[in-house]
Design an enzyme around this catalytic site. Structure first.
Site, PDB file in Angstrom:
ATOM      1  N   CYS A 112     -19.201 -24.378  16.446  1.00 36.22           N
ATOM      2  CA  CYS A 112     -20.046 -24.870  17.557  1.00 36.22           C
ATOM      3  C   CYS A 112     -21.129 -25.864  17.135  1.00 36.22           C
ATOM      4  O   CYS A 112     -21.701 -26.542  17.981  1.00 36.22           O
ATOM      5  CB  CYS A 112     -20.676 -23.696  18.278  1.00 36.22           C
ATOM      6  SG  CYS A 112     -19.443 -22.521  18.831  1.00 36.22           S
ATOM      7  N   HIS A 239     -26.362 -26.265  21.990  1.00 36.48           N
ATOM      8  CA  HIS A 239     -24.990 -25.803  22.166  1.00 36.48           C
ATOM      9  C   HIS A 239     -24.951 -24.929  23.421  1.00 36.48           C
ATOM     10  O   HIS A 239     -25.787 -24.039  23.604  1.00 36.48           O
ATOM     11  CB  HIS A 239     -24.541 -25.021  20.928  1.00 36.48           C
ATOM     12  CG  HIS A 239     -23.276 -24.262  21.151  1.00 36.48           C
ATOM     13  ND1 HIS A 239     -22.182 -24.837  21.754  1.00 36.48           N
ATOM     14  CD2 HIS A 239     -22.936 -22.981  20.881  1.00 36.48           C
ATOM     15  CE1 HIS A 239     -21.217 -23.929  21.838  1.00 36.48           C
ATOM     16  NE2 HIS A 239     -21.656 -22.787  21.317  1.00 36.48           N
ATOM     17  N   ASN A 270     -18.364 -22.424  27.531  1.00 30.24           N
ATOM     18  CA  ASN A 270     -18.657 -22.733  26.133  1.00 30.24           C
ATOM     19  C   ASN A 270     -17.475 -23.514  25.544  1.00 30.24           C
ATOM     20  O   ASN A 270     -16.407 -22.966  25.338  1.00 30.24           O
ATOM     21  CB  ASN A 270     -18.880 -21.414  25.378  1.00 30.24           C
ATOM     22  CG  ASN A 270     -19.180 -21.616  23.901  1.00 30.24           C
ATOM     23  OD1 ASN A 270     -18.896 -22.655  23.329  1.00 30.24           O
ATOM     24  ND2 ASN A 270     -19.740 -20.587  23.286  1.00 30.24           N
TER      25      ASN A 270
HETATM   26  O1  UT7 Z   1     -20.429 -20.347  20.672  1.00 32.87           O
HETATM   27  C1  UT7 Z   1     -20.331 -19.565  19.525  1.00 32.87           C
HETATM   28  C2  UT7 Z   1     -21.602 -18.857  19.287  1.00 32.87           C
HETATM   29  N1  UT7 Z   1     -21.665 -17.713  20.159  1.00 32.87           N
HETATM   30  C3  UT7 Z   1     -22.742 -17.415  20.889  1.00 32.87           C
HETATM   31  O2  UT7 Z   1     -23.713 -18.145  20.882  1.00 32.87           O
HETATM   32  C4  UT7 Z   1     -22.687 -16.128  21.685  1.00 32.87           C
HETATM   33  C5  UT7 Z   1     -24.014 -15.434  21.730  1.00 32.87           C
HETATM   34  N2  UT7 Z   1     -23.930 -14.184  22.435  1.00 32.87           N
HETATM   35  C6  UT7 Z   1     -23.841 -14.081  23.783  1.00 32.87           C
HETATM   36  O3  UT7 Z   1     -23.874 -15.075  24.496  1.00 32.87           O
HETATM   37  C7  UT7 Z   1     -23.765 -12.697  24.394  1.00 32.87           C
HETATM   38  O4  UT7 Z   1     -23.953 -11.743  23.379  1.00 32.87           O
HETATM   39  C8  UT7 Z   1     -22.409 -12.421  25.126  1.00 32.87           C
HETATM   40  C9  UT7 Z   1     -22.354 -13.252  26.378  1.00 32.87           C
HETATM   41  C10 UT7 Z   1     -21.246 -12.776  24.208  1.00 32.87           C
HETATM   42  C11 UT7 Z   1     -22.320 -10.949  25.518  1.00 32.87           C
HETATM   43  O5  UT7 Z   1     -23.434 -10.581  26.325  1.00 32.87           O
HETATM   44  P1  UT7 Z   1     -24.274  -9.291  25.983  1.00 32.87           P
HETATM   45  O6  UT7 Z   1     -25.348  -9.206  26.981  1.00 32.87           O
HETATM   46  O7  UT7 Z   1     -24.700  -9.383  24.531  1.00 32.87           O
HETATM   47  O8  UT7 Z   1     -23.227  -8.132  26.220  1.00 32.87           O
HETATM   48  P2  UT7 Z   1     -22.718  -7.007  25.198  1.00 32.87           P
HETATM   49  O9  UT7 Z   1     -21.742  -7.586  24.241  1.00 32.87           O
HETATM   50  O10 UT7 Z   1     -23.884  -6.255  24.664  1.00 32.87           O
HETATM   51  O11 UT7 Z   1     -21.934  -6.058  26.195  1.00 32.87           O
HETATM   52  C12 UT7 Z   1     -22.635  -5.308  27.192  1.00 32.87           C
HETATM   53  C13 UT7 Z   1     -21.616  -4.555  28.039  1.00 32.87           C
HETATM   54  C14 UT7 Z   1     -20.587  -3.784  27.223  1.00 32.87           C
HETATM   55  O12 UT7 Z   1     -20.306  -2.577  27.885  1.00 32.87           O
HETATM   56  P3  UT7 Z   1     -20.983  -1.194  27.429  1.00 32.87           P
HETATM   57  O13 UT7 Z   1     -20.546  -0.994  26.010  1.00 32.87           O
HETATM   58  O14 UT7 Z   1     -22.454  -1.402  27.574  1.00 32.87           O
HETATM   59  O15 UT7 Z   1     -20.411  -0.214  28.402  1.00 32.87           O
HETATM   60  C15 UT7 Z   1     -19.377  -4.659  27.242  1.00 32.87           C
HETATM   61  O16 UT7 Z   1     -18.178  -3.955  27.078  1.00 32.87           O
HETATM   62  O17 UT7 Z   1     -20.868  -5.483  28.813  1.00 32.87           O
HETATM   63  C16 UT7 Z   1     -19.465  -5.233  28.633  1.00 32.87           C
HETATM   64  N3  UT7 Z   1     -18.753  -6.489  28.789  1.00 32.87           N
HETATM   65  C17 UT7 Z   1     -18.349  -6.939  29.993  1.00 32.87           C
HETATM   66  N4  UT7 Z   1     -18.440  -6.425  31.235  1.00 32.87           N
HETATM   67  C18 UT7 Z   1     -17.919  -7.148  32.240  1.00 32.87           C
HETATM   68  C19 UT7 Z   1     -18.410  -7.404  27.825  1.00 32.87           C
HETATM   69  N5  UT7 Z   1     -17.779  -8.426  28.384  1.00 32.87           N
HETATM   70  C20 UT7 Z   1     -17.718  -8.175  29.714  1.00 32.87           C
HETATM   71  C21 UT7 Z   1     -17.194  -8.875  30.827  1.00 32.87           C
HETATM   72  N6  UT7 Z   1     -17.326  -8.330  32.061  1.00 32.87           N
HETATM   73  N7  UT7 Z   1     -16.588 -10.078  30.692  1.00 32.87           N
END
Ligand code: UT7
Length: 314
Positions: A112, A239, A270
């Site tokens: 990225c 990014h 993204n």
């Molecule tokens: O471009 C490359 C560099 N990458 C980045 O810059 C990414 C940086 N990180 C992020 O943008 C965020 O961490 C994400 C968008 C990837 C994820 O968001 P988050 O708020 O950190 O969510 P999380 O991974 O902590 O997941 C929270 C909950 C989980 O459920 P439980 O374990 O709390 O029950 C996930 O399973 O959200 C769940 N979850 C979803 N729910 C509905 C994960 N993906 C989804 C989804 N829809 N698509």
């Protein structure tokens, strides 16, 4: 002394749009989760178009706007993590498509942060006298490396391309500021693209925490190296990974109230190495940023690598 500036930008997105509701029919997700956690409303996904098609279309627009013909280009750099071919590399394939006769042509993969890395290497080549006009492209077909049954990634990534034409100018008219770049090898598994048919996975929270705490000080260094205070920036193009990350960094930078902050992630998702030139090109095309405006670019992600610089808009 010679430096370089961006003469023109161009971008291309495939016409097919995938909405959050479309994705809700494919995996266990919903519009509310995607909007509130990532900020994305829609993304463009390539169908028949290849990575080279996307990159070539963006480059053609940039060349036309620059009024530069293919024979005047002597370096082509493509930032991408989604090239399916090892050889010819994407840059050589784009050069062949555009009819650029004998360019130095290379791909660069820092995921990225790739566009800011590629911009820096092209700028350095021009400063060193190894090139006079360069085409720098960020292009991705992330849809090729997404597991469409994995809700943690398939709602995030998308396809597109952005391109910039660079030309040599006297140092006092430099349009591309010094780069701040680096990586944290201990976090190199935060984003992984691996396998015979490569699939992307990421430790989202690791990158999220890193980006919201580490990028602002690094971005300030890029401003300092360019001789500007962040309050003097007209625009900020990070990014486009997550709206919450973009706004958190922007909030820490102390930008002027009327500074333009790129939030193209909302409409484009993204697109990895394509996200910065895509967002910047749109802001210039829409007249939200003007010729000569200083804009901070900052890429970060897989590697865990980062790169950023202040550029003057074409
Ligand atoms: O471009 C490359 C560099 N990458 C980045 O810059 C990414 C940086 N990180 C992020 O943008 C965020 O961490 C994400 C968008 C990837 C994820 O968001 P988050 O708020 O950190 O969510 P999380 O991974 O902590 O997941 C929270 C909950 C989980 O459920 P439980 O374990 O709390 O029950 C996930 O399973 O959200 C769940 N979850 C979803 N729910 C509905 C994960 N993906 C989804 C989804 N829809 N698509």
């Amino acid at each position: 002394m010679t430096a370089s500036r961006i003469v023109a930008l161009g971008h291309y997105q495939p016409p097919k749009i995938l909405t959050n509701d479309d994705l809700s029919a494919m995996v266990d997700t919903d519009d509310q989760w995607i909007r509130s956690r990532v900020g994305i409303r829609a993304r463009h996904i390539a169908e028949d178009e290849t990575l080279v098609d996307l990159a070539t279309s963006a480059a053609q627009k940039a060349l036309a706007r620059a009024g530069v013909t293919p024979d005047q280009i002597d370096l082509v750099a493509v930032a991408t993590c989604t090239a399916l071919e090892r050889s010819p590399n994407t840059a050589a394939a784009v050069a062949a498509r555009l009819g650029i006769p004998t360019p130095a042509a290379y791909d660069l993969n820092t995921v990225c942060s790739g566009f800011s890395y590629a911009l820096a290497t092209a700028d350095h080549a021009i400063r060193a006298g190894a090139a006079t006009r360069a085409l720098v492209i960020g292009a991705e077909r992330m849809s090729d490396i997404v597991d469409w049954t994995d809700r943690t990634t398939c709602v995030i990534f998308a396809d597109g391309a952005g391109a910039a034409v660079l030309e040599a100018v006297p140092d006092d008219r430099a349009g591309i500021g010094p780069v701040v770049w680096g990586s944290d090898p201990e976090k190199n598994e935060a984003v992984v693209i691996s396998g015979w048919q490569p699939i992307i996975s990421q430790q989202g929270q690791t990158v999220f925490r890193w980006a919201t705490t580490q990028v602002a000080p690094l971005a300030r260094q890029a401003c300092e190296k360019a001789g500007l205070d962040p309050s003097e920036l007209r625009g900020f193009v990070a990014h486009q990974a997550n709206l919450r990350i973009i706004d958190a960094i922007a909030g820490k930078l102390g930008l002027a109230e009327d500074a333009v902050i790129a939030r193209d992630v909302i409409e484009s998702g993204n697109t990895s190495a394509a996200s910065i030139p895509l967002a910047l090109s749109k802001l210039v095309e829409r007249g939200e940023l003007h010729s000569g405006d200083p804009v901070l670019l900052f890429g970060f992600g897989g590697g865990l690598a980062w790169a950023g610089q202040v550029v003057r808009c074409p």
